[in-house]
Design an enzyme around this catalytic site. Structure first.
Site, PDB file in Angstrom:
ATOM      1  N   ASP A 368      -5.199  -2.854   0.145  1.00  0.00           N
ATOM      2  CA  ASP A 368      -5.261  -2.742   1.594  1.00  0.00           C
ATOM      3  C   ASP A 368      -5.109  -4.157   2.168  1.00  0.00           C
ATOM      4  O   ASP A 368      -5.238  -5.140   1.430  1.00  0.00           O
ATOM      5  CB  ASP A 368      -6.612  -2.124   1.976  1.00  0.00           C
ATOM      6  CG  ASP A 368      -6.797  -2.036   3.466  1.00  0.00           C
ATOM      7  OD1 ASP A 368      -5.849  -1.648   4.164  1.00  0.00           O
ATOM      8  OD2 ASP A 368      -7.907  -2.354   3.947  1.00  0.00           O
ATOM      9  N   ASP A 560     -11.603  -1.542   1.285  1.00  0.00           N
ATOM     10  CA  ASP A 560     -12.985  -1.720   1.746  1.00  0.00           C
ATOM     11  C   ASP A 560     -13.433  -0.679   2.764  1.00  0.00           C
ATOM     12  O   ASP A 560     -14.610  -0.411   2.910  1.00  0.00           O
ATOM     13  CB  ASP A 560     -13.164  -3.112   2.350  1.00  0.00           C
ATOM     14  CG  ASP A 560     -12.428  -3.245   3.680  1.00  0.00           C
ATOM     15  OD1 ASP A 560     -11.250  -2.820   3.742  1.00  0.00           O
ATOM     16  OD2 ASP A 560     -13.010  -3.769   4.643  1.00  0.00           O
ATOM     17  N   ASP A 564     -10.046   4.084   2.947  1.00  0.00           N
ATOM     18  CA  ASP A 564      -9.463   3.736   1.643  1.00  0.00           C
ATOM     19  C   ASP A 564     -10.032   4.592   0.514  1.00  0.00           C
ATOM     20  O   ASP A 564      -9.503   4.581  -0.598  1.00  0.00           O
ATOM     21  CB  ASP A 564      -9.720   2.256   1.321  1.00  0.00           C
ATOM     22  CG  ASP A 564      -8.991   1.324   2.276  1.00  0.00           C
ATOM     23  OD1 ASP A 564      -7.861   1.653   2.659  1.00  0.00           O
ATOM     24  OD2 ASP A 564      -9.561   0.276   2.636  1.00  0.00           O
TER      25      ASP A 564
END
Length: 668
Positions: A368, A560, A564
């Site tokens: 990410d 995080d 996700d």
């Protein structure tokens, strides 16, 4: 609100624990107290270490005396029952615990254990009057067991340090008075008072203007962390200021440290395939070895003319000692345990040794952007408002509207504009997930969000959003396009070296983000990430992960946010940024990076590779040496002394090799 354990039946406040320094305790007093405790712990450890070796020391001294009396001094009295009694007495300090353990394992249904093999071999040696060899085998085996215990103890040390970071008691302020209560009894909203050198027991929000904390136990970083008023502080952090106050925001059992401790305690339950195979192998291998030993001692009777039972029994006993699988049974779990311990020391938590194996095979790290490779702290970079609108008035309206959102963008706008004007009356406030906010001010609609929201509201604008790199926040008021703000997130300091290290390991890199595509491409180009995709919803990330896995690539996903969690669950190895990551992501992940540093990603892969390499070195060494000596033993070319080396010697070498991982430098 009522708290237990703070007053006696007469209402008097209970005395504080003697371990707690008083409010006026100086830093020097705390330092001296810490040094005394460390000295006491070192002394206790030394005594404990000596006790572990006492049986082996006693047996060693008695064995050396016996060998001297039998071979050098040739005393008349050291014969017959005296000699036998001496060797039995020499054998018992090291042999009795093993014999006892053999009986215990038999009662549990584990008939063929290493304890039984050692018992049969040594008792058999006594039966054929090979007393020194019988004692020596058990002596060296016991020494090996002690070294194994020490190695395991050392491997557990890093984890135990972490487990000791949560204090049992906290000091709270109640009606302006400081009271000590059980940490588990503290509730959300309580104010904890921390003295210098004291550990925080629960997650909370800093009330003091600012404070410095030692976060070594949580992150592995020795550098103190400074927190400002309103920022999150976590259980396990050590206060470095004189007096600091923290407002509890999370229950004791829900704190990040509690979840981390649970992960660590459960880590060894998840076994690697290699470890599971060796356990199954030992259960099949050991009975076969016992059967072969019986055959070695009996079958030659039918084929050898000058058959001597004692001679062939000795060969069978040598065979038993050599074939003991303890080198494999001990060193392989120890190798994985050492890997978990080494990772914990560096602020990386593996939820099981199976993930050490998996992460060593990773071919593509998918990550990410926000909060993983960037700081996740947005700042307003530019404000572009059309001249026909009052810039200050528009900014105040935006600030008032964004006060209804918890999104990081709202925080960035508030930090930029400043104090909220509560005289601005907002009606019909609506948050459109993934797009922005809208409301009515003075009977006119205000819209703040992305350009997709502008399109949905049929607002015409005269700029090309794709030409602007930064994240854009568009503004419309009374059906007119007003302008936009640009917001940027800074790249983490160690992000660049993370990508370089991953490429050096031969790992591909991919970035998936819900942020604007131009922003994602910009960050990816700057970091030299191979592939990058923006404007993704959580389900889009999942589909991208599926595409990569379909190409027969082993994938690790790093994130995080709660969005996700699906991608982390789908990937071969899910990695969560645990410092400020969402609880759902941390619970779903297989590996947790405690300090949110992306450079720990290649470090975790390297720890996995080194652990796997050491485990296979031990397997190869054990099988090679044992195989050679087994053949020699069956042919009568190896004595009990060679058997001792093939068993205990190989086990010690394997243990020493396994503990190497705890001393390795993974920062290279």
């Amino acid at each position: 609100m009522e708290h237990k354990h703070t007053h006696d039946k007469n209402g008097k406040q209970l005395k504080k624990s003697p371990k707690e320094p008083s409010c006026c305790a100086t830093d020097e007093a705390i330092f001296e107290q810490t040094k005394k405790e460390e000295h006491k712990a070192d002394y206790s450890n030394s005594i404990g270490l000596l006790k572990m070796f006492v049986p082996a020391i006693i047996s060693s001294i008695l064995l050396l005396i016996a060998i001297s009396l039998e071979n050098y001094f040739l005393t008349i009295w050291f014969t017959g029952w005296v000699k036998i009694a001496w060797y039995i007495f020499t054998y018992l300090p090291v042999g009795f615990p093993v014999l006892k353990q053999a009986i215990v394992t038999i009662r549990k249904g584990e008939l063929f254990s290493e304890f039984l093999l050692m018992s049969i071999a040594t008792i058999g040696a006594f039966a054929i009057e090979k007393y020194p060899e019988g004692v020596a085998v058990m002596l060296f085996y016991s020494v090996g067991e002690v070294f194994q215990a020490l190695a395991v103890k050392r491997a557990k040390a890093n984890i135990k340090t972490l487990l000791d970071q949560r204090p049992d008691e906290v000091t709270i302020l109640w009606n302006s008075e400081a009271k000590i209560i059980k940490a588990i009894d503290a509730t959300i909203g309580d104010i904890i008072q921390l003295k210098s050198g004291e550990k925080l027991g629960l997650d909370g929000e800093l009330i003091s203007e600012n404070a410095s904390f030692n976060t070594t136990a949580l992150t592995g970083e020795s550098k103190p962390t400074t927190k400002n008023k309103g920022e999150v502080v976590l259980a396990g952090m050590i206060n470095l200021n004189a007096i600091t106050q923290v407002k509890v925001t999370t229950a004791y059992t829900d704190s990040k440290l509690s979840k981390i401790l649970e992960m660590v305690q459960n880590a060894t339950k998840q076994k690697a395939p290699t470890e599971l195979f060796i356990r199954k192998f030992a259960k099949i291998y050991t009975p076969i070895v016992v059967l072969l030993a019986i055959m070695i001692s009996t079958i030659p009777y039918f084929f050898v003319d000058n058959y001597v039972f004692n001679q062939w029994l000795y060969r069978a006993l040598v065979f038993l000692v050599i074939s003991c699988p303890c080198a494999l049974v001990i060193s392989i779990p120890l190798g994985y345990f050492g890997g978990i311990g080494a990772a914990s020391k560096n602020g990386i938590l593996f939820k099981g040794s199976n993930f050490l194996d998996l992460i060593a095979t990773i071919q593509n790290v998918v990550m990410d952007k926000t909060g993983t490779m960037t700081e996740g702290v947005f700042k307003v970079q530019e404000v572009v408002i059309k001249p026909e609108f009052n810039k200050e008035e528009i900014l105040q309206m935006i600030n008032a509207l964004e006060n209804h959102s918890t999104h990081p963008v709202a925080t960035a706008i508030h930090d930029f504009v400043g104090q909220i004007d509560y005289t601005i009356k907002l009606n019909d406030v609506k948050e459109i997930s993934g797009h922005g906010l809208k409301a009515t001010i003075r009977d006119k609609e205000i819209i703040v969000g992305n350009f997709k929201l502008m399109d949905d509201a049929s607002i015409k604008y005269d700029i090309d959003p794709t030409k602007i790199v930064y994240t854009l926040i568009a503004i419309a008021y009374d059906k007119q396009f007003v302008g936009y703000l640009t917001i940027a997130d800074s790249i983490k300091e160690d992000a660049q070296i993370t990508i370089e290290k991953l490429k050096a390991l031969g790992v591909k890199t991919t970035m998936l983000s819900g942020d604007k595509n131009t922003v994602v491409k910009y960050v990816a180009d700057k970091l030299k990430i191979t592939h990058a995709f923006g404007d993704l919803l959580p389900e889009d990330k999942v589909n991208k992960i599926k595409e990569i896995i379909a190409q027969n690539q082993t994938v690790a996903f790093v994130g995080d946010g709660i969005n996700d969690a699906p991608a982390i669950a789908l990937s071969n190895v899910g990695i969560a940024m645990g410092g400020l990551g969402s609880d759902a992501t941390i619970e779903t992940a297989d590996v947790v990076i405690q300090d949110d540093m992306p450079s720990k990603i290649p470090m975790a892969i390297n720890i996995g590779k080194q652990t796997k390499r050491i485990v296979w070195q031990n397997i190869t060494m054990a099988f090679a040496i044992k195989g050679i000596v087994l053949i020699l033993g069956a042919g009568g070319l190896a004595t009990m002394w060679e058997a001792v080396f093939a068993d205990v010697g190989v086990a010690l070498l394997a243990i020493l090799n396994a503990v190497r991982i705890q001393n390795m430098n993974f920062n290279k």
